[in-house]
Enzyme design. Structure first.
Site, short mmCIF file in Angstrom:
data_model
loop_
_atom_site.label_atom_id
_atom_site.label_comp_id
_atom_site.label_asym_id
_atom_site.label_seq_id
_atom_site.Cartn_x
_atom_site.Cartn_y
_atom_site.Cartn_z
N LYS A 295 0.81 -1.22 0.00
CA LYS A 295 0.00 0.00 0.00
C LYS A 295 0.84 1.28 0.00
O LYS A 295 0.49 2.26 0.65
CB LYS A 295 -0.97 -0.02 1.19
CG LYS A 295 -1.96 -1.17 1.12
CD LYS A 295 -2.89 -1.22 2.30
CE LYS A 295 -2.28 -1.89 3.48
NZ LYS A 295 -3.23 -2.43 4.45
N ASP B 228 -6.10 -6.94 9.46
CA ASP B 228 -7.44 -6.35 9.44
C ASP B 228 -8.52 -7.32 8.94
O ASP B 228 -9.67 -7.26 9.37
CB ASP B 228 -7.47 -5.03 8.63
CG ASP B 228 -6.82 -5.14 7.26
OD1 ASP B 228 -6.31 -6.23 6.91
OD2 ASP B 228 -6.79 -4.13 6.53
C1 BGC Z 1 -2.00 -6.20 3.01
C2 BGC Z 1 -2.93 -7.06 3.82
C3 BGC Z 1 -4.16 -6.27 4.22
C4 BGC Z 1 -4.79 -5.59 3.01
C5 BGC Z 1 -6.00 -4.75 3.37
C6 BGC Z 1 -2.72 -5.49 1.88
O1 BGC Z 1 -1.88 -4.60 1.25
O2 BGC Z 1 -0.94 -6.97 2.48
O3 BGC Z 1 -2.28 -7.56 4.95
O4 BGC Z 1 -5.07 -7.13 4.82
O5 BGC Z 1 -3.84 -4.78 2.38
O6 BGC Z 1 -5.68 -3.74 4.25
#
Ligand code: BGC
Length: 420
Positions: free
Chosen positions: A114, A149
């Site tokens: 992200k 999450d």
């Molecule tokens: C992460 C996950 C997370 C998801 C939603 C992804 O980029 O790798 O661990 O659950 O984003 O937040």
């Protein structure tokens, strides 16, 4: 797919008050949550949001954990929460990134996702780093569970709704969690856990097809990946998650502008800025019911200083739709895969995240795609697997999991619990 050491669903009778902290994309949220101990009563949530400064997202581990402990300290002081070394304030830590967990109070960050790029955490135990920072300040806080999450969404919903089969996030990132029997988890073959014990699995399917053998990529997907802080990672997420949908849309428009097909003789400087359009803009375009799409016209003027013609408006509308439909259909694939693998034919998929909750057409598109993938008869009435709105997973989920963990520790059932 990562094991989480969350063993089974909650009963709905878990009790107690817990501190939680959620390291999300833009905010840091700290809560103090009291569990009601009954399915029919409400959770008490006292919460505070702190803006995560942008520098932190590309800073150092020390800055990150300092910031987190600072916010926790402020919160605890403001709310007058007291703890001692012997009876600390128990903390559930929602860390929504791929983490390898040997224990529930432990998590080695595999890679930032992200858009995060903080030095000194990848390959390290994020839970331990946070606890060290708290200890340095001598705060009477004990971190007892690091959770994803998606697991949080599943467990928070299951506290109230026994029909919950998965927790999913369709937001800045995309991912899902479900319950698996330990006997079917190869990674746990030497754990000694009874084979019918249930364990939550964090699928991390945002990283599906990082080898790029299956997903049909466009040049725009490749550009999003190339210009991200972690090229090669999160292939599936980069085609379906909120952080990227607006960027894909922008890249298509830049390409068309370069070919002289749109925005002729206009200054496209703003359009050329990376991430100039977010997924909220795509939702707004698809949601525009104003005569002649005048709201979209205003959006282009305000955000990108572009005068958009009628044919260009139509093009943008269709493009926003194409990108969002592809994203919703991919999101259905993750859930369909789990349903097929475990022969789940009905239940509730607890969803959280901005795309699930705010995009006007997401749920309908997702449901239609799931029906196609799972071969539901066309005339069957209500869909057997439906998307429900997750109870606040990152807060309530973390508190419920902390309570479940404490309960297990107190009963001496310490599998997957390290430090208390
Ligand atoms: C992460 C996950 C997370 C998801 C939603 C992804 O980029 O790798 O661990 O659950 O984003 O937040």
């Amino acid at each position: 797919m990562n094991v989480t050491w969350v063993l089974g669903y909650p009963t709905g009778h878990e009790q107690g008050s817990f501190l939680t902290v959620d390291l999300g994309g833009t905010n840091l949220r700290v809560c103090y949550i009291t569990l009601p101990g009954s399915r029919d009563k409400e959770f008490e949530v006292d919460q505070q949001k702190y803006k995560l400064p942008n520098e932190i997202k590309s800073g150092t581990a020390e800055q990150l954990w300092d910031f987190l402990s600072d916010c926790l300290q402020k919160f605890v002081e403001e709310k007058g929460l007291k703890g001692t070394k012997k009876e600390p304030i128990y903390l559930g830590f929602t860390f929504s990134y791929p983490a390898l967990q040997e224990y529930i109070d432990h998590g080695i960050l595999q890679t930032w996702t992200k858009g995060f790029d903080i030095k000194g955490v990848e390959g390290e135990n994020a839970a331990g780093q946070l606890q060290e920072a708290l200890d340095k300040r001598q705060l009477p806080i004990k971190m007892i569970a690091l959770i994803n999450d998606t697991t949080g969404a599943m467990i928070a919903s299951a506290y109230k709704d026994p029909k919950t089969i998965m927790g999913v996030i369709f937001g800045t990132g995309c991912n899902g969690a479900y319950m698996e029997q330990c006997g079917k988890i190869t990674k746990l073959k030497d754990s000694g856990l009874p084979s019918d014990t249930l364990m939550a699995i964090n699928c991390e399917y945002g990283a599906f097809d990082n080898a790029r053998r299956v997903l049909p990529l466009t040049p725009y997907d490749e550009a999003v990946d190339r210009d991200s802080p972690r090229p090669g990672e999160q292939a599936w997420e980069k085609m379906s998650a909120g952080l990227y949908l607006g960027e894909i849309f922008r890249l298509v428009l830049v390409d068309l502008a370069e070919k002289g097909l749109v925005f002729k003789d206009q200054d496209t400087t703003k359009l050329r800025e990376a991430y100039a359009l977010d997924t909220g803009a795509l939702s707004a375009i698809e949601d525009d019911e104003s005569p002649k799409l005048s709201e979209t016209r205003t959006l282009f003027k305000d955000v990108l200083s572009l005068d958009i013609t009628e044919p260009e408006l139509e093009l943008c509308r269709r493009l926003a739709e194409l990108i969002a439909v592809r994203g919703a259909r991919l999101c259905a694939c993750g859930v369909a895969a789990i349903c097929s693998r475990n022969q789940i034919s009905s239940g509730h998929v607890a969803a959280d995240g901005s795309v699930a909750n705010k995009h006007p057409k997401f749920k309908r598109r997702w449901g239609k795609a799931l029906g196609e993938l799972l071969d539901w008869p066309k005339d069957q009435g209500e869909d057997p697997v439906v998307l429900t709105s997750a109870e606040d997973g990152s807060g309530i989920g973390a508190a419920v999991i902390a309570a479940m963990t404490l309960e297990r520790a107190e009963k001496g059932q310490r599998a997957g619990i390290r430090s208390f």
